[in-house]
Design an enzyme around this catalytic site. Sequence first.
Site, short mmCIF file in Angstrom:
data_model
loop_
_atom_site.label_atom_id
_atom_site.label_comp_id
_atom_site.label_asym_id
_atom_site.label_seq_id
_atom_site.Cartn_x
_atom_site.Cartn_y
_atom_site.Cartn_z
N GLY A 1 -2.30 -3.67 -2.12
CA GLY A 1 -1.05 -4.36 -1.87
C GLY A 1 -1.09 -5.20 -0.61
N GLU A 57 -0.69 -6.33 2.94
CA GLU A 57 -0.84 -5.48 4.13
C GLU A 57 -0.47 -6.24 5.39
OE1 GLU A 57 -4.77 -3.89 4.08
OE2 GLU A 57 -4.25 -2.33 2.65
N THR A 94 -1.59 2.60 -7.97
CA THR A 94 -2.67 3.34 -8.64
C THR A 94 -2.08 4.39 -9.59
OG1 THR A 94 -4.02 2.97 -6.72
CG2 THR A 94 -4.78 4.64 -8.25
N SER A 146 -5.21 5.79 -0.52
CA SER A 146 -5.11 4.33 -0.61
C SER A 146 -6.37 3.74 -1.26
CB SER A 146 -4.92 3.77 0.80
OG SER A 146 -4.75 2.39 0.72
N SER A 147 -6.13 2.86 -2.21
CA SER A 147 -7.28 2.21 -2.86
C SER A 147 -7.81 1.18 -1.89
CB SER A 147 -6.83 1.52 -4.15
OG SER A 147 -6.00 2.36 -4.88
N SER A 163 0.86 -1.18 0.00
CA SER A 163 0.00 0.00 0.00
C SER A 163 0.91 1.24 0.00
CB SER A 163 -0.88 -0.02 1.24
OG SER A 163 -1.60 1.17 1.30
N GLY A 164 0.64 2.12 -0.91
CA GLY A 164 1.43 3.35 -0.99
C GLY A 164 2.67 3.22 -1.85
N ASN A 169 -1.00 5.50 3.15
CA ASN A 169 -1.18 6.18 1.87
C ASN A 169 -2.35 7.14 1.97
OD1 ASN A 169 -1.50 6.90 -0.78
ND2 ASN A 169 -1.80 4.81 -1.57
N1 ATP Z 1 5.24 7.98 -10.01
C1 ATP Z 1 4.92 8.76 -9.01
N2 ATP Z 1 5.27 10.06 -9.02
C2 ATP Z 1 4.96 10.88 -8.01
N3 ATP Z 1 4.28 10.48 -6.92
C3 ATP Z 1 3.90 9.19 -6.84
C4 ATP Z 1 4.19 8.27 -7.89
N4 ATP Z 1 3.69 7.09 -7.54
C5 ATP Z 1 3.10 7.27 -6.33
N5 ATP Z 1 3.23 8.52 -5.94
C6 ATP Z 1 2.75 9.08 -4.65
O1 ATP Z 1 2.48 8.04 -3.80
C7 ATP Z 1 1.15 8.06 -3.37
C8 ATP Z 1 0.62 6.66 -3.25
O2 ATP Z 1 0.54 6.06 -4.47
P1 ATP Z 1 -0.63 5.10 -4.87
O3 ATP Z 1 -1.93 5.62 -4.38
O4 ATP Z 1 -0.51 4.83 -6.28
O5 ATP Z 1 -0.25 3.85 -4.05
P2 ATP Z 1 -0.88 2.42 -4.10
O6 ATP Z 1 0.18 1.50 -4.41
O7 ATP Z 1 -2.02 2.48 -5.05
O8 ATP Z 1 -1.39 2.21 -2.68
P3 ATP Z 1 -2.67 1.42 -2.18
O9 ATP Z 1 -2.37 0.02 -2.27
O10 ATP Z 1 -2.86 1.91 -0.86
O11 ATP Z 1 -3.75 1.87 -3.10
C9 ATP Z 1 0.40 8.85 -4.41
O12 ATP Z 1 -0.68 9.49 -3.84
C10 ATP Z 1 1.47 9.84 -4.86
O13 ATP Z 1 1.49 10.96 -4.00
MG MG Z 2 -3.93 2.36 -4.91
#
Ligand code: ATP
Ligand code: MG
Length: 1079
Positions: A387, A389, A112, A160-161, A107-108, A157
């Site tokens: 992801g 957890e 996404t 977070s999705s 997560s994070g 996050n």
């Molecule tokens: N390529 C990137 N460039 C800039 N910031 C990023 C990038 N990827 C992720 N981030 C930052 O990290 C944060 C978390 O990313 P994201 O929401 O995609 O995580 P996740 O893997 O989907 O987590 P979860 O499993 O909780 O959904 C985003 O809100 C953004 O601020």
């Molecule tokens: Mg996500």
Amino acid sequence: MEVKTSLLDNMIGVGDMVLLEPLSEDSFLENLKNRFDHNEIYTYIGSVVISMNPYRSLPIYTPDKVEEYRNRNFYELSPHIYALADEAYRSLRDQDKDQCILITGESGAGKTEASKLVMSYVAAVCGKGQEVNKVKEQLLQSNPVLEAFGNAKTVRNDNSSRFGKYMDIEFDFKGDPLGGVISNYLLEKSRVVKQPRGERNFHIFYQLLSGASDDTLKKLKLHRDFSKYNYLSLDSAVVNGLDDAANFRTVRNAMQIVGFMEDEVQSVLELVAAVLKLGNIEFKPESRCNGTDESRIKDKNDLKEMCELLGIEQSVLERAFSYRTVEAKMEKVSTTLNVAQAYYARDALAKNLYSRLFSWLVTRINESIKAQAKTRHKVMGVLDIYGFEIFEDNSFEQFIINYCNEKLQQIFIELTLREEQEEYVREGIEWTNIEYFNNAIICDLIENNQNGILAMLDEECLRPGTVTDETFLDKLNTVCAEHQHFESRLSKNSKFLTDHSLPHSCFRIQHYAGKVLYRVEGFVDKNNDLLYRDLSQAMYKANHSLIKQLFPEGNPAKVNLKRPPTAGFQFRASVGTLMRNLQTKNPNYIRCIKPNDKKASHIFTESLVRHQVRYLGLMENVRVRRAGYAFRQAYEPCLERYKMLCKRTWPHWRGPAREGVEVLMADLQVPAEEFSYGRSKIFIRNPRTLFFLEERRRQCLQDLATLIQKIYRGWKCRSQFLLLKKSQIVVAAWYRRYAQQKKYQRIKSATTVVQSYTRGWQARKLLRDLKYQKRCEEAATTIAAYWHGTQVRREYRKFFRANAGKKIYDFTIQRIMQKYFLGLKSTMPSMSPIDKNWPARPYLFLDGVHTELRRIFHLWRCKKYRSQFTEEKKAVYEEKLEASEIFKDKKALYPSSVSQPFKGDYLEISKNPKYQKLSSAMDEKVLLADVVNKINRANGKGTARIFLLTKKSVVLADQKTGQVKASVPLPDLTSVSVSTQSDGFFALKLKEGSASAVKGDFLLSSEHLIEIITKLHRIGATAADREQLNIDISDEFLVQFKQDKVCVKFIQGAPKNGNSVSCKRKNNRLLEVSVPTTA
Ligand SMILES: Nc1ncnc2c1ncn2[C@@H]1O[C@H](COP(=O)(O)OP(=O)(O)OP(=O)(O)O)[C@@H](O)[C@H]1O
Ligand SMILES: [Mg+2]
């Protein structure tokens, strides 16, 4: 083999972990850190992309970057998520292979974000057009809507999705997007009613309260204050860097773009408001007479408002919160709910309401974005699932989520590790087996139908009797105790009996990514996911179409006594479907790694990353990659792809594909260690070799394209030329035709003119001839007529009175003529030629005749007169005539000589005895004898001399004695000079050098000068042996006296001594003769 490669150029660390030397976990982490510190967040392991979350925006997602990576080879540029997206998209478009992009990570970690980057890249590079753009826009705009309802701030996050998402994007054969289908997995609905510390409820609640207009809030009976709602945690209601109000507008806009109707949006918001209201409903206990506790709603205002919002009768809902009806064996039994049960019912309703709303949203979006065309689609699936957890307190949700991640890991192992090794074996490639952890055993622990944890849970849930979380744990302890990845304090396995980190109410699973401790509390309830039927029926009764749709089981007509499938069962089924789906597609992996727990940029927490690298199995991944081959391809497509690189295989290889590839590789001199021949595929060890092939192919394609272009252009130009030529011929033909026509017209008109002239001329000639002929005929006719007329008139003239006049006239004329001639006869003048008389003419008309007669008469008279002459006389006249020719109008003496007859012998020399002697001396007949004066040069006085002229000579003799003084033969005489005047002087000039010339010329004077000179001239004219005698008539001439030349000059002088001429010597050279003027 010099290969130009940007992946290898200017690399920070190594761009592809496969190239890492030496390979160890430390060097792996070092490389990741090194690259992360230099903002290189992407690194490859072969075709897998490792993505480090930078936690800040980097300038690497610009449209320029998109262009840079577009249509480029995967290994050509430095690692980027765009390279993976491009590779996936191109192999979907060009090789017709369905793709799936599997994005995994904690997560994070940025899953996404990665999924959105992939989608935006594909949207940017795929086709354009009004319809396509609309589809793209709808697909992209589905994200903000789902994020608003499905994402929440967690401690890990801020966005977070809280649901799993798999989106199939569908493309047509050209690679243009047609639409999409979204599948959602297990929304973390417990978050609706309760959020862990430091976390928030789903974004939409905060967005609605912050961003909606006052008017909207009023309609929804809401207040802008978060603290007014029990379901909203207050400690982190406002998140840094998250503008809920702005996001609300974005969501509303996105809903509009996706195709939500205004009333649908309103209904959705009403439901969201209803959930908030629901959270505010509180219960109080009320003791009943039978001693049991009954729950009562504390403040009915929220209930009332909620019922108003959803169009539900308040009493119905109120009752549903107080009673529970259980139907068994066709019997309905109503039991009252105590306060705890009422709260349970409330929360269950809230969770159900929200999760069903979420599912409805997904369905509704799918309706909008689904592909219209029914043709076969190519599909690109993007999986963004929660992801792995590991919380302090892990419940059913974490169990489910981690199970899903296990499955994904399984697929990853399946497709990359195991499959790869198996393939080498299958293909007969020499291969040393790589040990890797296969998590199938963990998956089996969870999902096994007989003794899997989920199966146990379901069994427990469905079992009659008292079922609690504890009984479930007991069951697990008995069934799974032997499993090496299952740990429990109460299991028979004594190993954990003293493990205090493992509480009694928990079990632990050794997941592939680490050990996770699950608290069993709530497992049964959450799996059951029970919503009392009274509540669903109350919802169904709502006067709100959306609510009605969300609770179809509340329809009393469709009462189903069967228990609905458990949450675990449903999830397992949908995960199974997903896995099967993914296995049919070509996988592309994005392994997201979270660099630190602080959501901070520039921090690289090594332990955290090391942990992720381990559980993601990245090291194994690299090892397998390095031990194996980076690329493989079946011989046929390989030969098809690269056959243009070798002359022997291009354009067609007749033999088996493998041999073709062998020939190709030999020709390209690829080192033998760089590739191996499998049974059906060629295995290329190094990406560089592949890139080398690709590069050569690209160059070759360029050359081929140039060749095709060349030939096409040649063909085009040739056809153009031929066309032009043809056109030119046509034009020329037409022009020639036109020119010839013109020329012909000209010639024709000229010919016509010439013809017309010729014809005109011929016609005129003919006309002339005809006219002439006609005239001739007419003339002949006329002549004949005249002639006949004349004949007739002649014949009949005598009978015509008209002739009388003419006759009389002729007669009269005859008579007059007769009379005239008779009269003339009598009046004829004398026969003397010099008689000028002539009778007068009687009639005027006889004038001509009269004159002519006179002339004729005169001629006749002269003739008569001449006929009387003797020869002598005739000679005399001839001499006279000659004298006239010589002197007339030239010498003044001449007129006086005319009347004097030329006697010749004035001295009668033959008769005169005095001159007898002289006469006898003459040989010839004397033609002239006269006395002349010989002028003396000394004084000008004359001496008389006898001048004799014979045919041969001139003789001067003394007058008295008759003695010959000088005899000059006529040939010695050249000229005679005389004056113009009336004197008788003449000079006989002798030929120079002649014998006679010794004494000089003779200056003489005679009275018969005219006669003397005429005779001299006449002799000269008749003599054949002599030249004609020159006669010089001038008033000044030279005379040669012996040696001297004397000029004789004649002047007109006054008559002194009568009328005589005097000659005086003026000087030695001049004799002046004075001649009296003749009046
Ligand atoms: N390529 C990137 N460039 C800039 N910031 C990023 C990038 N990827 C992720 N981030 C930052 O990290 C944060 C978390 O990313 P994201 O929401 O995609 O995580 P996740 O893997 O989907 O987590 P979860 O499993 O909780 O959904 C985003 O809100 C953004 O601020
Ligand atoms: Mg996500």
